[in-house]
Design a protein around this motif. Structure first.
Motif, PDB file in Angstrom:
ATOM      1  N   GLY A 112       1.243   3.536  -7.021  1.00 55.89           N
ATOM      2  CA  GLY A 112       0.346   4.067  -6.002  1.00 55.89           C
ATOM      3  C   GLY A 112      -0.395   5.319  -6.390  1.00 55.89           C
ATOM      4  N   CYS A 113      -0.142   5.863  -7.578  1.00 59.20           N
ATOM      5  CA  CYS A 113      -0.787   7.114  -7.991  1.00 59.20           C
ATOM      6  C   CYS A 113      -2.264   6.932  -8.337  1.00 59.20           C
ATOM      7  N   GLN A 114      -2.724   5.702  -8.511  1.00 62.53           N
ATOM      8  CA  GLN A 114      -4.126   5.484  -8.808  1.00 62.53           C
ATOM      9  C   GLN A 114      -5.014   5.707  -7.584  1.00 62.53           C
ATOM     10  N   ASN A 170      -2.999  -0.913   9.096  1.00 65.42           N
ATOM     11  CA  ASN A 170      -3.634   0.204   8.401  1.00 65.42           C
ATOM     12  C   ASN A 170      -2.675   1.391   8.321  1.00 65.42           C
ATOM     13  N   LYS A 171      -2.049   1.710   9.452  1.00 65.28           N
ATOM     14  CA  LYS A 171      -1.093   2.826   9.474  1.00 65.28           C
ATOM     15  C   LYS A 171       0.108   2.540   8.585  1.00 65.28           C
ATOM     16  N   ILE A 213       3.215   3.140   3.422  1.00 63.61           N
ATOM     17  CA  ILE A 213       3.642   2.544   2.154  1.00 63.61           C
ATOM     18  C   ILE A 213       3.160   3.385   0.987  1.00 63.61           C
ATOM     19  N   TRP A 214       1.903   3.837   1.046  1.00 63.51           N
ATOM     20  CA  TRP A 214       1.360   4.671  -0.031  1.00 63.51           C
ATOM     21  C   TRP A 214       2.168   5.964  -0.158  1.00 63.51           C
ATOM     22  N   ARG A 266       5.558   9.474  -3.286  1.00 62.45           N
ATOM     23  CA  ARG A 266       6.564  10.545  -3.208  1.00 62.45           C
ATOM     24  C   ARG A 266       7.909  10.123  -3.756  1.00 62.45           C
ATOM     25  N   GLU A 267       8.077   8.821  -3.973  1.00 62.01           N
ATOM     26  CA  GLU A 267       9.330   8.266  -4.502  1.00 62.01           C
ATOM     27  C   GLU A 267      10.541   8.699  -3.679  1.00 62.01           C
TER      28      GLU A 267
END
Length: 110
Positions: free
Chosen positions: A6-8, A89-90, A95-96, A101-102
């Motif tokens: 998700g860092c992208q 959406n929320k 999830i992101w 943040r792991e």
């Protein structure tokens, strides 16, 4: 698996936009107009999120006290399918946050 860590994505909104869960912006002349969802991005994940939130909205209608008040408020204000997309959406933004943040997801208590 197709998302990775998700860092992208710079923020949760850009991740939700990648999934196609954000409304199209058709603003002009200072008048803000948000349209339908873009449906760009990963079709399978978007479908799973919307289907899951549709199921969850049925649960919220029967037991609203067991869920976040935001969910029951949006179900009162919007049609069921639109509310399911808003909840998806929320959820995508959550999830992101969990991916980047792991950390485990922690439910906020009011």
């Amino acid at each position: 698996a197709s998302i990775g860590d998700g860092c992208q994505f710079s923020n949760g909104r850009s991740f939700a936009a990648w999934l196609g869960l954000t409304p199209l912006n058709r603003s002009s002349g200072g008048k803000e107009r948000l349209g339908r969802i873009s449906k760009m991005g990963d079709r399978y994940i978007r479908r799973l999120l919307v289907l899951g939130m549709t199921s969850r909205s049925k649960q919220i209608r029967h037991r609203p006290d067991q869920f976040d008040p935001w969910f029951s408020e949006i179900l009162e204000r919007k049609p069921a399918k639109l509310a399911a997309v808003a909840m998806a959406n929320k959820t995508a933004r959550i999830i992101w946050a969990v991916l980047t943040r792991e950390q485990d997801y922690k439910v906020r208590t009011a």
